[in-house]
Design an enzyme around this catalytic site. Structure first.
Site, short mmCIF file in Angstrom:
data_model
loop_
_atom_site.label_atom_id
_atom_site.label_comp_id
_atom_site.label_asym_id
_atom_site.label_seq_id
_atom_site.Cartn_x
_atom_site.Cartn_y
_atom_site.Cartn_z
N GLU A 169 0.87 -1.17 0.00
CA GLU A 169 0.00 0.00 0.00
C GLU A 169 0.90 1.22 0.00
OE1 GLU A 169 -3.08 -0.28 -0.56
OE2 GLU A 169 -3.42 -2.38 -0.03
N HIS A 179 -8.58 -2.16 1.20
CA HIS A 179 -7.36 -2.83 0.80
C HIS A 179 -6.41 -2.90 2.00
CE1 HIS A 179 -7.68 -2.65 -3.75
NE2 HIS A 179 -8.76 -2.02 -3.33
#
Length: 242
Positions: free
Chosen positions: A9, A154
């Site tokens: 990420e 996510h």
């Protein structure tokens, strides 16, 4: 055969405009089986996270303030990956960010991902197998009956675990897709493994006792039709042409 399924990420979309990695999640496969070994780390990017990125992964600037910078975790992370085939969905994105972090690090040991690992891009693989269809991770989960019900946001480790299941199904499956021992539906890990209540950026692990992936068996009629086709081919060609 050792593979590391990896996801990251980030603070935004392009490292060349100053964006950085804020989370890395990896799970290990050996001979197409999950070993239970994994690597997970949040990283202080030393810059602000874009609002649009926070909407995707939910990791806030406040959460990252006390996390280590990339230079502090680079050796451990790269040592975990070294020599493995990295399995990544949309690999150019993640590899581009990792290579940029290594460039900023300036380490004489770690030059680039390609210098230490090979890479398999599951997005490219999915596009070959399913041209003209959606091939993002959620679409592949639906196509291959992989449980992604906990993927509200996510998260690098959760996405790596889900991608491992998708990759194995997409390339022929395996005998046991159960996760590592002790895997709860909500991970006990946060940051460096501290336990506690869920918070922004907390990782949600797939449940080890979730329903097994379905295996479609040929029916008796299909097996008989297959046998008849083999006999027909044998009569026509004199032997099996394969």
């Amino acid at each position: 055969m050792r593979q590391v399924v990896l996801d990251t990420e980030t603070t935004g979309l392009d490292p060349k405009t100053g964006h950085r990695i804020i989370e890395i999640g990896c799970v290990e496969l050996v001979n197409r089986k999950l070993t239970g070994r994994h690597y997970h780390q949040y990283i202080n990017p030393q810059r602000e996270v874009d609002d649009g990125a926070i909407e995707v992964h939910g990791i806030t600037n406040e959460f990252l303030q006390d996390k280590p910078v990339f230079a502090q975790i680079a050796d451990e992370f790269m040592a975990f990956c070294e020599g493995a085939e990295l399995v990544i969905h949309n690999a150019p994105f993640d590899v581009g960010f990792i290579d940029w972090e290594l460039k900023l690090l300036g380490s004489p040991r770690w030059k680039s991902v390609a210098a230490h690992c090979s890479v398999l891009d599951t997005l490219a693989l999915a596009r070959e197998k399913h041209p003209g269809q959606k091939n993002n991770l959620d679409a592949l989960c639906k196509r291959y009956f992989v449980d992604n019900s906990q993927r509200d946001l996510h998260g690098a480790l959760l996405d790596a675990e889900i991608l491992a299941d998708v990759y194995l199904m997409m390339t022929g499956g395996q005998t046991d897709l159960a996760l590592a021992q002790g895997g709860d539906s909500r991970s006990e890990e946060r940051g460096e493994g501290q336990q506690g209540e869920a918070s922004p950026g907390a990782i949600y692990r797939l449940s080890a006792d979730r329903a097994p992936l379905p295996v479609q068996q040929a029916s008796a009629a299909e097996l008989e039709a297959h046998r008849e086709m083999l006999e027909l081919l044998e009569k026509s060609a004199g032997k099996h042409f394969w």
